[in-house]
Design a protein around this motif. Structure first.
Motif, PDB file in Angstrom:
ATOM      1  N   THR A 222       0.843  -1.199   0.000  1.00  0.00           N
ATOM      2  CA  THR A 222       0.000   0.000   0.000  1.00  0.00           C
ATOM      3  C   THR A 222       0.876   1.246   0.000  1.00  0.00           C
ATOM      4  OG1 THR A 222      -1.845  -1.069   1.150  1.00  0.00           O
ATOM      5  CG2 THR A 222      -1.723   1.329   1.292  1.00  0.00           C
ATOM      6  N   ALA A 223       0.506   2.192  -0.865  1.00  0.00           N
ATOM      7  CA  ALA A 223       1.137   3.514  -0.890  1.00  0.00           C
ATOM      8  C   ALA A 223       0.098   4.527  -0.426  1.00  0.00           C
ATOM      9  CB  ALA A 223       1.622   3.848  -2.296  1.00  0.00           C
ATOM     10  N   PHE A 224       0.430   5.281   0.614  1.00  0.00           N
ATOM     11  CA  PHE A 224      -0.473   6.318   1.120  1.00  0.00           C
ATOM     12  C   PHE A 224      -0.008   7.679   0.627  1.00  0.00           C
ATOM     13  CE2 PHE A 224      -1.174   9.466   4.634  1.00  0.00           C
ATOM     14  CZ  PHE A 224      -2.507   9.719   4.329  1.00  0.00           C
ATOM     15  N   PHE A 225      -0.921   8.386  -0.026  1.00  0.00           N
ATOM     16  CA  PHE A 225      -0.654   9.731  -0.531  1.00  0.00           C
ATOM     17  C   PHE A 225      -1.467  10.755   0.255  1.00  0.00           C
ATOM     18  CE2 PHE A 225       1.182   7.425  -3.911  1.00  0.00           C
ATOM     19  CZ  PHE A 225       1.876   8.280  -4.757  1.00  0.00           C
ATOM     20  N   ASP A 230       1.349  23.126  -0.423  1.00  0.00           N
ATOM     21  CA  ASP A 230       1.184  23.780  -1.718  1.00  0.00           C
ATOM     22  C   ASP A 230       0.148  23.069  -2.591  1.00  0.00           C
ATOM     23  OD1 ASP A 230       2.527  21.480  -2.343  1.00  0.00           O
ATOM     24  OD2 ASP A 230       4.204  22.444  -3.372  1.00  0.00           O
ATOM     25  N   ARG A 231      -0.624  22.147  -1.986  1.00  0.00           N
ATOM     26  CA  ARG A 231      -1.695  21.385  -2.644  1.00  0.00           C
ATOM     27  C   ARG A 231      -1.178  20.315  -3.585  1.00  0.00           C
ATOM     28  NH1 ARG A 231      -4.196  25.227  -5.875  1.00  0.00           N
ATOM     29  NH2 ARG A 231      -5.662  23.640  -6.578  1.00  0.00           N
ATOM     30  N   ALA A 232       0.113  20.113  -3.648  1.00  0.00           N
ATOM     31  CA  ALA A 232       0.660  19.032  -4.472  1.00  0.00           C
ATOM     32  C   ALA A 232       0.540  17.713  -3.726  1.00  0.00           C
ATOM     33  CB  ALA A 232       2.124  19.308  -4.811  1.00  0.00           C
ATOM     34  N   GLY A 233       0.109  16.667  -4.460  1.00  0.00           N
ATOM     35  CA  GLY A 233       0.066  15.353  -3.863  1.00  0.00           C
ATOM     36  C   GLY A 233       1.466  14.805  -3.661  1.00  0.00           C
ATOM     37  N   MET A 234       1.645  14.034  -2.613  1.00  0.00           N
ATOM     38  CA  MET A 234       2.952  13.446  -2.343  1.00  0.00           C
ATOM     39  C   MET A 234       2.758  12.125  -1.609  1.00  0.00           C
ATOM     40  SD  MET A 234       4.193  16.072   0.669  1.00  0.00           S
ATOM     41  CE  MET A 234       5.738  15.208   0.924  1.00  0.00           C
ATOM     42  N   MET A 235       3.679  11.207  -1.826  1.00  0.00           N
ATOM     43  CA  MET A 235       3.602   9.925  -1.148  1.00  0.00           C
ATOM     44  C   MET A 235       4.166  10.067   0.258  1.00  0.00           C
ATOM     45  SD  MET A 235       4.819   6.147  -2.428  1.00  0.00           S
ATOM     46  CE  MET A 235       6.574   6.393  -2.102  1.00  0.00           C
ATOM     47  N   ILE A 236       3.354   9.708   1.238  1.00  0.00           N
ATOM     48  CA  ILE A 236       3.754   9.825   2.632  1.00  0.00           C
ATOM     49  C   ILE A 236       4.436   8.552   3.119  1.00  0.00           C
ATOM     50  CG2 ILE A 236       2.924  10.219   4.980  1.00  0.00           C
ATOM     51  CD1 ILE A 236       2.647  12.652   3.155  1.00  0.00           C
ATOM     52  N   GLU A 237       3.899   7.405   2.704  1.00  0.00           N
ATOM     53  CA  GLU A 237       4.419   6.144   3.213  1.00  0.00           C
ATOM     54  C   GLU A 237       4.077   5.014   2.240  1.00  0.00           C
ATOM     55  OE1 GLU A 237       4.316   3.543   7.392  1.00  0.00           O
ATOM     56  OE2 GLU A 237       3.411   5.550   7.302  1.00  0.00           O
ATOM     57  N   TYR A 238       4.974   4.062   2.159  1.00  0.00           N
ATOM     58  CA  TYR A 238       4.776   2.913   1.268  1.00  0.00           C
ATOM     59  C   TYR A 238       5.363   1.683   1.930  1.00  0.00           C
ATOM     60  CZ  TYR A 238       5.453  -0.136  -2.835  1.00  0.00           C
ATOM     61  OH  TYR A 238       5.444  -1.180  -3.719  1.00  0.00           O
ATOM     62  N   GLY A 239       4.612   0.591   1.915  1.00  0.00           N
ATOM     63  CA  GLY A 239       5.139  -0.632   2.512  1.00  0.00           C
ATOM     64  C   GLY A 239       4.174  -1.781   2.361  1.00  0.00           C
ATOM     65  N   VAL A 240       4.500  -2.879   3.028  1.00  0.00           N
ATOM     66  CA  VAL A 240       3.615  -4.040   3.047  1.00  0.00           C
ATOM     67  C   VAL A 240       2.291  -3.619   3.680  1.00  0.00           C
ATOM     68  CG1 VAL A 240       3.317  -6.361   4.010  1.00  0.00           C
ATOM     69  CG2 VAL A 240       5.568  -5.622   3.184  1.00  0.00           C
ATOM     70  N   THR A 241       1.189  -4.059   3.097  1.00  0.00           N
ATOM     71  CA  THR A 241      -0.131  -3.596   3.538  1.00  0.00           C
ATOM     72  C   THR A 241      -0.363  -3.853   5.021  1.00  0.00           C
ATOM     73  OG1 THR A 241      -1.119  -3.791   1.341  1.00  0.00           O
ATOM     74  CG2 THR A 241      -2.618  -3.940   3.219  1.00  0.00           C
ATOM     75  N   SER A 242       0.002  -5.023   5.504  1.00  0.00           N
ATOM     76  CA  SER A 242      -0.228  -5.327   6.918  1.00  0.00           C
ATOM     77  C   SER A 242       0.500  -4.345   7.821  1.00  0.00           C
ATOM     78  CB  SER A 242       0.199  -6.760   7.229  1.00  0.00           C
ATOM     79  OG  SER A 242       1.573  -6.968   6.901  1.00  0.00           O
ATOM     80  N   PRO A 248       1.771   1.795  11.085  1.00  0.00           N
ATOM     81  CA  PRO A 248       2.319   2.811  10.170  1.00  0.00           C
ATOM     82  C   PRO A 248       3.429   3.605  10.839  1.00  0.00           C
ATOM     83  CG  PRO A 248       0.172   3.489  11.004  1.00  0.00           C
ATOM     84  CD  PRO A 248       0.370   2.076  11.451  1.00  0.00           C
ATOM     85  N   ARG A 249       4.409   3.987  10.042  1.00  0.00           N
ATOM     86  CA  ARG A 249       5.543   4.740  10.579  1.00  0.00           C
ATOM     87  C   ARG A 249       5.239   6.225  10.706  1.00  0.00           C
ATOM     88  NH1 ARG A 249       7.833   0.947   7.033  1.00  0.00           N
ATOM     89  NH2 ARG A 249       7.683   2.426   5.309  1.00  0.00           N
ATOM     90  N   ASN A 250       4.263   6.709   9.918  1.00  0.00           N
ATOM     91  CA  ASN A 250       3.987   8.136   9.868  1.00  0.00           C
ATOM     92  C   ASN A 250       2.658   8.445  10.564  1.00  0.00           C
ATOM     93  OD1 ASN A 250       2.843  10.696   8.479  1.00  0.00           O
ATOM     94  ND2 ASN A 250       5.006  10.702   7.894  1.00  0.00           N
ATOM     95  N   LYS A 251       2.635   9.516  11.365  1.00  0.00           N
ATOM     96  CA  LYS A 251       1.418   9.881  12.113  1.00  0.00           C
ATOM     97  C   LYS A 251       0.278  10.232  11.169  1.00  0.00           C
ATOM     98  CE  LYS A 251      -0.740  11.041  15.992  1.00  0.00           C
ATOM     99  NZ  LYS A 251      -1.933  11.731  15.529  1.00  0.00           N
ATOM    100  N   THR A 252       0.574  10.858  10.036  1.00  0.00           N
ATOM    101  CA  THR A 252      -0.475  11.211   9.082  1.00  0.00           C
ATOM    102  C   THR A 252      -1.121   9.956   8.508  1.00  0.00           C
ATOM    103  OG1 THR A 252       0.765  13.202   8.490  1.00  0.00           O
ATOM    104  CG2 THR A 252      -1.007  12.549   7.007  1.00  0.00           C
ATOM    105  N   THR A 253      -0.313   8.937   8.228  1.00  0.00           N
ATOM    106  CA  THR A 253      -0.850   7.661   7.756  1.00  0.00           C
ATOM    107  C   THR A 253      -1.766   7.056   8.808  1.00  0.00           C
ATOM    108  OG1 THR A 253       1.260   7.288   6.623  1.00  0.00           O
ATOM    109  CG2 THR A 253      -0.251   5.421   6.777  1.00  0.00           C
ATOM    110  N   GLU A 254      -1.308   7.039  10.043  1.00  0.00           N
ATOM    111  CA  GLU A 254      -2.110   6.470  11.139  1.00  0.00           C
ATOM    112  C   GLU A 254      -3.446   7.188  11.264  1.00  0.00           C
ATOM    113  OE1 GLU A 254      -1.837   5.774  15.992  1.00  0.00           O
ATOM    114  OE2 GLU A 254      -0.106   6.553  14.883  1.00  0.00           O
ATOM    115  N   ASP A 255      -3.422   8.522  11.183  1.00  0.00           N
ATOM    116  CA  ASP A 255      -4.657   9.294  11.305  1.00  0.00           C
ATOM    117  C   ASP A 255      -5.618   8.989  10.171  1.00  0.00           C
ATOM    118  OD1 ASP A 255      -3.720  10.432  13.612  1.00  0.00           O
ATOM    119  OD2 ASP A 255      -3.147  12.347  12.689  1.00  0.00           O
ATOM    120  N   TYR A 256      -5.079   8.815   8.959  1.00  0.00           N
ATOM    121  CA  TYR A 256      -5.950   8.536   7.815  1.00  0.00           C
ATOM    122  C   TYR A 256      -6.548   7.135   7.928  1.00  0.00           C
ATOM    123  CZ  TYR A 256      -7.704   8.109   3.068  1.00  0.00           C
ATOM    124  OH  TYR A 256      -8.521   7.906   1.991  1.00  0.00           O
TER     125      TYR A 256
END
Length: 262
Positions: A222-225, A230-242, A248-256
């Motif tokens: 899974t790749a989380f964007f 600046d409103r540009a999309g960016m990849m926050i985290e990528y790894g094995v789905t489980s 998740p390593r990133n707090k934004t990923t966890e919140d989403y």
């Protein structure tokens, strides 16, 4: 001695420093992504973060949008698909696309599959190739007695599987799916997910989805964007789905993932 970086030729698709623009607006920035072959990779994230823009970049579908351009690279078989010498039509044969809304041609079920074969110069063995494609899409048993009927008479889920069969007919290596289940009921959605799992034994599948349960059930990676300031999309985290869904390593990923954001 530092570990050697894995060769880009080992991946189905590799992006390096990928920025995607619409005119002067940078829609996506700085994407470095290695897609594993014969696995299902889900791209998730809030609306407007560039998920579908990135997906369409993988087979140059963005070429049809005036003002769209990229910087950086998208590698397929270690060759940049945006190199001027690359044939975009050939790329799209190798990297097929299934869209959000089923879009069968207003032709018979048979002709929907045969059309792509004929367009690619296939003249013999049409019957066997049509059957093979429909079997791969787990649709043959449902339509084998009605091949001459309109594809528009099929249910929504059947139409989407027909579109997958149409993509498979020209023997791609990669199948891109842009929210392929968003217009389908839960039963049809599960059939598509089962089909994806079966196909991933032989094909690389990349799916954009807003459905967290679907990403968790169906994907291997899974790749989380998300969006930058600046409103540009960016990849926050990528790894094995489980790992993405449970640790998740990133707090934004966890919140989403937990529904507190997006």
């Amino acid at each position: 001695m530092p570990e050697l970086e894995r060769s880009t030729s080992n991946f189905a698709i590799t992006t390096r420093d990928l920025d995607i623009y619409y005119g002067n607006f940078r829609a996506v920035k700085g994407v470095n992504l290695d897609i594993e072959p014969c696995k299902i990779t889900a791209i998730i994230g809030p609306s407007g973060c560039g998920k579908s823009t990135v997906l369409r970049c993988f087979n140059r579908m963005n070429d049809f949008i005036p003002g769209a351009r990229i910087t950086g690279s998208v590698l397929f078989h270690a060759e940049d698909i945006y190199d001027p010498k690359m044939d975009a039509v050939h790329i799209r044969r190798q990297i097929g696309m299934v869209f959000q809304k089923p879009n069968p041609f207003p032709k018979s079920i048979y002709d929907n599959i045969a059309w792509g074969l004929k367009a690619n110069g296939v003249r013999g063995r049409l019957d066997s190739l049509v059957e093979q494609s429909l079997r791969q899409a787990a649709l043959w048993d449902e339509v084998k007695d009605s091949l001459n009927e309109s594809a528009l008479s099929l249910s929504g889920g059947q139409q989407q599987r027909l579109c997958i069969a149409r993509a498979l007919a020209v023997k791609p290596e990669i199948i891109l799916m842009d929210e392929p289940c968003s217009a389908l009921d839960p039963s049809a959605t599960l059939k598509i997910e089962d089909l994806m799992r079966a196909l991933s034994r032989n094909y690389t599948i990349i799916i954009v989805t807003h459905n967290m349960q679907q990403a968790g059930r169906a994907s291997d990676f899974t790749a989380f964007f998300s969006m930058d300031t600046d409103r540009a999309g960016m990849m926050i985290e990528y790894g094995v789905t489980s790992q993405i869904f449970t640790n998740p390593r990133n707090k934004t990923t966890e919140d989403y993932i937990s529904g507190r954001y997006g």
